[in-house]
Design an enzyme around this catalytic site. Structure first.
Site, PDB file in Angstrom:
ATOM      1  CD  GLU A 111      13.156 -36.993   0.252  1.00  0.00           C
ATOM      2  OE1 GLU A 111      14.400 -36.943  -0.306  1.00  0.00           O
ATOM      3  OE2 GLU A 111      11.966 -36.920  -0.902  1.00  0.00           O
ATOM      4  CD  GLU A 131      12.340 -42.735  -1.041  1.00  0.00           C
ATOM      5  OE1 GLU A 131      11.727 -41.841  -0.703  1.00  0.00           O
ATOM      6  OE2 GLU A 131      12.465 -43.659  -0.460  1.00  0.00           O
TER       7      GLU A 131
END
Length: 257
Positions: A111, A131
């Site tokens: 990210e 995740e």
């Protein structure tokens, strides 16, 4: 300019911003995220470009899960929005940012990398979004920025199956624009940052702030925005001087790289 998690060095007109949690593979704590935000909000006016690097063998292995603890939904929402604000200071900040990627570029580290404008990866780099296997969801802007690089289908696959991309695959699917020999990502990123810093500031601003918006606008809106930016940028005194230099034989000409 140094903190326990982040080291900032100025080399002429380039800011080098290095994650310094090497013992934790540069996992992103709240403190480190806030330090990144503050660094980009307080860059000196003399800086024309920045490089983000990671200390040790890994760029960034993601969110520091030890801080996740037992957040309720409201706390989780606020935490995600804190990351959004911090990474916006990179993507929508004052100068172009080049990421020097190596080792793990995982989860929150991906990210962070996707908030940069140019990414240079060495051959030790690997990309993952674990995740899904951990029962959580991206919260640092990844669901917006990463599909712009690789598409929704590839991101879905990564999160559902745990797929890992190596450096060569990552370049092919557009995680990075440059692939270099192991250990040389920072050198290449710094070389690019020095070159980018010599551009007219208003041109760099248009590329950072207008071009991504134009790409998401309907064509007619995009053409109009382009015309506005073209008129504004070419009217700048520095742009006029650069055009004169080129026409009078003083400007650099395009050649094969």
């Amino acid at each position: 300019m140094t903190s326990s998690d982040l080291h900032i060095e100025l080399r002429d007109d380039v800011a080098i911003i290095r994650l310094t949690r090497g013992a934790k593979r540069n996992a992103l704590s709240d403190g480190l995220i806030l330090a990144l935000r503050d660094a980009f909000q307080n860059l000196p006016a003399s800086v024309g470009a920045a490089v983000i690097d990671g200390e040790g063998p890994h760029f960034c292995a993601g969110l520091d899960l030890s801080e996740l603890k037992e957040r309720d939904a409201g706390q989780g929402l606020a935490h995600s929005r804190l990351w959004h604000a911090a990474l916006d200071c990179i993507e929508k900040g004052p100068v172009p940012v080049i990421a020097a990627l190596h080792g793990a570029v995982v989860g929150g580290g991906l990210e962070l990398a996707s908030a940069c404008h140019i990414r240079v990866a060495d051959r030790s780099t690997f990309y993952a979004l674990p995740e899904g296997s951990r029962g959580i969801f991206v919260g640092g802007g990844g669901s917006v920025r990463i599909p712009r690089l690789i598409g929704v289908a590839r991101m879905t696959d990564m999160m559902m199956t745990g797929r890992v991309y190596n450096a060569e695959e990552g370049e092919r699917v557009n995680f990075a624009q440059y692939l270099v020999d192991e250990g040389t990502a920072f050198d290449k990123a710094f070389e690019l940052a020095k070159r980018v810093a010599t551009n007219a500031p208003l041109t760099n601003y248009a590329l950072m702030h207008a071009l991504p918006r134009i790409a998401e606008q309907p064509a007619d809106h995009g053409f109009f925005t382009e015309a506005l930016m073209s008129g504004i940028v070419q009217a700048a005194p520095e742009a006029k001087q650069r055009v004169r230099d080129f026409l009078e034989g003083r400007g650099a000409k395009v050649s094969k790289g």
